[in-house]
Design an enzyme around this catalytic site. Structure first.
Site, PDB file in Angstrom:
ATOM      1  N   ASP A 130      15.060   7.123  -6.136  1.00 30.72           N
ATOM      2  CA  ASP A 130      14.766   6.416  -4.887  1.00 30.72           C
ATOM      3  C   ASP A 130      15.341   5.004  -4.914  1.00 30.72           C
ATOM      4  O   ASP A 130      14.684   4.050  -4.497  1.00 30.72           O
ATOM      5  CB  ASP A 130      13.258   6.376  -4.632  1.00 30.72           C
ATOM      6  CG  ASP A 130      12.928   6.067  -3.171  1.00 30.72           C
ATOM      7  OD1 ASP A 130      13.793   6.321  -2.301  1.00 30.72           O
ATOM      8  OD2 ASP A 130      11.815   5.569  -2.905  1.00 30.72           O
ATOM      9  N   ARG A 183      -2.637   0.927  -4.248  1.00 31.87           N
ATOM     10  CA  ARG A 183      -2.663  -0.408  -3.675  1.00 31.87           C
ATOM     11  C   ARG A 183      -2.086  -1.341  -4.738  1.00 31.87           C
ATOM     12  O   ARG A 183      -2.398  -1.203  -5.926  1.00 31.87           O
ATOM     13  CB  ARG A 183      -4.093  -0.846  -3.322  1.00 31.87           C
ATOM     14  CG  ARG A 183      -4.786   0.028  -2.276  1.00 31.87           C
ATOM     15  CD  ARG A 183      -4.149  -0.103  -0.911  1.00 31.87           C
ATOM     16  NE  ARG A 183      -4.851   0.649   0.111  1.00 31.87           N
ATOM     17  CZ  ARG A 183      -4.570   1.905   0.455  1.00 31.87           C
ATOM     18  NH1 ARG A 183      -3.619   2.551  -0.192  1.00 31.87           N
ATOM     19  NH2 ARG A 183      -5.233   2.506   1.417  1.00 31.87           N
ATOM     20  N   ARG A 221       0.825  -1.197   0.000  1.00 33.33           N
ATOM     21  CA  ARG A 221       0.000   0.000   0.000  1.00 33.33           C
ATOM     22  C   ARG A 221       0.861   1.249   0.000  1.00 33.33           C
ATOM     23  O   ARG A 221       1.938   1.261   0.588  1.00 33.33           O
ATOM     24  CB  ARG A 221      -0.908   0.020   1.245  1.00 33.33           C
ATOM     25  CG  ARG A 221      -2.033  -0.975   1.193  1.00 33.33           C
ATOM     26  CD  ARG A 221      -2.719  -1.116   2.543  1.00 33.33           C
ATOM     27  NE  ARG A 221      -1.944  -1.972   3.455  1.00 33.33           N
ATOM     28  CZ  ARG A 221      -2.391  -2.437   4.595  1.00 33.33           C
ATOM     29  NH1 ARG A 221      -3.608  -2.137   4.992  1.00 33.33           N
ATOM     30  NH2 ARG A 221      -1.640  -3.193   5.354  1.00 33.33           N
ATOM     31  N   GLY A 222       0.390   2.282  -0.658  1.00 37.19           N
ATOM     32  CA  GLY A 222       1.091   3.557  -0.680  1.00 37.19           C
ATOM     33  C   GLY A 222       0.105   4.683  -0.462  1.00 37.19           C
ATOM     34  O   GLY A 222      -1.087   4.452  -0.206  1.00 37.19           O
ATOM     35  N   PHE A 244      -1.199   6.795  -2.543  1.00 35.24           N
ATOM     36  CA  PHE A 244      -2.244   6.878  -3.554  1.00 35.24           C
ATOM     37  C   PHE A 244      -2.489   5.545  -4.251  1.00 35.24           C
ATOM     38  O   PHE A 244      -3.174   5.510  -5.271  1.00 35.24           O
ATOM     39  CB  PHE A 244      -1.866   7.925  -4.618  1.00 35.24           C
ATOM     40  CG  PHE A 244      -1.560   9.281  -4.061  1.00 35.24           C
ATOM     41  CD1 PHE A 244      -2.582  10.124  -3.657  1.00 35.24           C
ATOM     42  CD2 PHE A 244      -0.255   9.713  -3.925  1.00 35.24           C
ATOM     43  CE1 PHE A 244      -2.307  11.375  -3.144  1.00 35.24           C
ATOM     44  CE2 PHE A 244       0.033  10.960  -3.413  1.00 35.24           C
ATOM     45  CZ  PHE A 244      -0.997  11.797  -3.012  1.00 35.24           C
TER      46      PHE A 244
END
Length: 408
Positions: free
Chosen positions: A209, A102, A97-98, A100
């Site tokens: 990242d 899933r 999950r983040g 904004f």
């Protein structure tokens, strides 16, 4: 997942710490949207065992519990999926999950082939921005060491990205799980990462990242390819350079610059910390940090205070002290030294790094001593320090993916 518009560097001791501990712990992930009870349960795994007398869960039982939670999560989100998506794919389990999004594991109904679907909420402008940015990158890439976008379903409220499903685990999971790890094993992994990152840079894409948990093996086998994943912060400058970043793209993307302060603190390059314009060279700094971790189980820049962390990064202050560094070759250390260079202009590019003697020869002149024990001990020590912190001093990985001044 995206970069905000605030002007504060991400907190390292509070927000970045959990993200780093996640990458060093082989079992489970603590997320900011889990309740405290679940977080405590996830910290109760093998790495966080208090001692021989403490109750211990086997790896199999932990995996079973995670599978059950994922199935429950999948059932919860299955109803949100558009019928056109579920007509083609059978929803199996929630993966992650983040802010904004899933991510669920699915199976193609016709071929029975497994995939991952990233469901992104795009009603809010921030979600739409993150989605558009990630899609712009994923639609351009096709490389064996970069996660592949297969299909996209777009609706007014949500966008569904069908991606390759990587089932082989994170890079550090593989390091810990092998039981035997040498410099040659490290170069085998880093060669694949360099191939993927070099491909991205030649397209003018900066990941922004890179960290161990964003490097996933495609399958559990020893011959699995390693994939660069999670492009939530990546930017493709080919379409943005003149409007957003104010530079010119040439020579594999080395001359243009970005300005957004974002990423995971412990992997940030000095120029990002200093809020200076930067290029894809920031990914190479992050690769230097990753190489350091893979060879030692420790972080080169590891401070409880965000101020001390950023100061160490800007100064390039780190060392090769403690185990297993006496057993690591000078060639491997030279590889790291040439990546963790404060001046981005003299930092190795992906192409140059792939030609470094240590990588080219796959550590042929290095000792084949097993580094696994020291690496595992260092990982456990760091995980133990993380578990002893109070809940108020930590935050989830979504918070560590941070904010700063905007590009341009």
């Amino acid at each position: 997942m995206g970069c905000g518009s605030g002007k504060v560097l991400p907190e390292a001791s509070k927000k970045g710490y959990v993200s780093v501990v996640q990458s060093l712990v082989a079992f489970g992930k603590v997320r900011d949207d889990d309740d405290p009870k679940e977080q405590k349960e996830k910290r109760g795994g093998l790495w966080f065992s208090a001692g021989v007398d403490a109750p211990r869960l086997t790896a199999d039982s932990q995996r079973q519990r995670r599978r059950e939670r994922r199935r429950d999560g999948a059932a919860k989100y299955k109803d949100k999926f558009e019928p056109r998506v579920t007509a083609r794919y059978d929803i199996k389990a929630l993966i992650g999950r983040g802010s904004f999004s899933r991510v669920v594991r699915v199976e193609h109904r016709a071929s029975r082939q497994p995939f991952a679907i990233k469901m992104m909420e795009v009603e809010a402008p921030e979600g739409r921005e993150v989605c558009d940015s990630e899609l712009a990158v994923l639609r351009r890439v096709s490389h064996a060491n970069v996660i592949q976008l297969t299909e996209v379903f777009q609706f007014p409220q949500r966008v569904y990205m069908v991606l390759e499903l990587a089932t082989g685990g994170e890079l550090l999971d593989r390091v810990v799980g092998r039981g035997h790890f040498t410099e040659r094993d490290a170069t085998r992994a880093l060669r694949m990462v360099l191939a993927g990152v070099g491909y991205l840079h030649n397209l003018g894409i900066t990941h922004r990242d890179l960290k161990p948990e964003n490097l996933l093996y495609y399958h559990p086998g020893a011959d699995s390819r390693l994939l660069v994943t999670d492009f939530g912060l990546a930017t493709f400058t080919g379409s943005e350079v003149s409007e957003t970043d104010g530079g010119n793209q040439s020579g594999g993307g080395r001359s243009w610059s970005l300005r957004t302060t974002c990423g995971t603190p412990e992997y940030m390059a000095p120029e990002v910390v200093l809020r200076r314009p930067y290029s894809c060279a920031v990914d190479m700094w992050a690769l230097g940090v990753i190489a350091y971790i893979v060879l030692s189980g420790s972080m080169p820049f590891d401070e409880d205070s965000s101020t001390r962390l950023y100061r160490s990064i800007v100064r390039g202050k780190y060392s090769f002290h403690g185990n297993p560094w006496p057993s690591v070759s000078n060639s491997a250390k030279d590889f790291i030294l040439r990546l963790l260079v404060s001046d981005p202009a003299t930092r190795l590019t992906a192409e140059q790094a792939s030609r470094h003697p240590w990588v080219v020869t796959m550590a042929a002149s290095s000792s084949m001593r097993n580094l696994h024990r020291s690496i595992s001990q260092n990982l456990r020590q760091r995980a133990s320090r993380g578990s002893s912190r109070s809940p108020s001093s930590t935050a989830g990985p979504g918070d560590a993916r941070s904010a700063g001044a905007g590009d341009g």
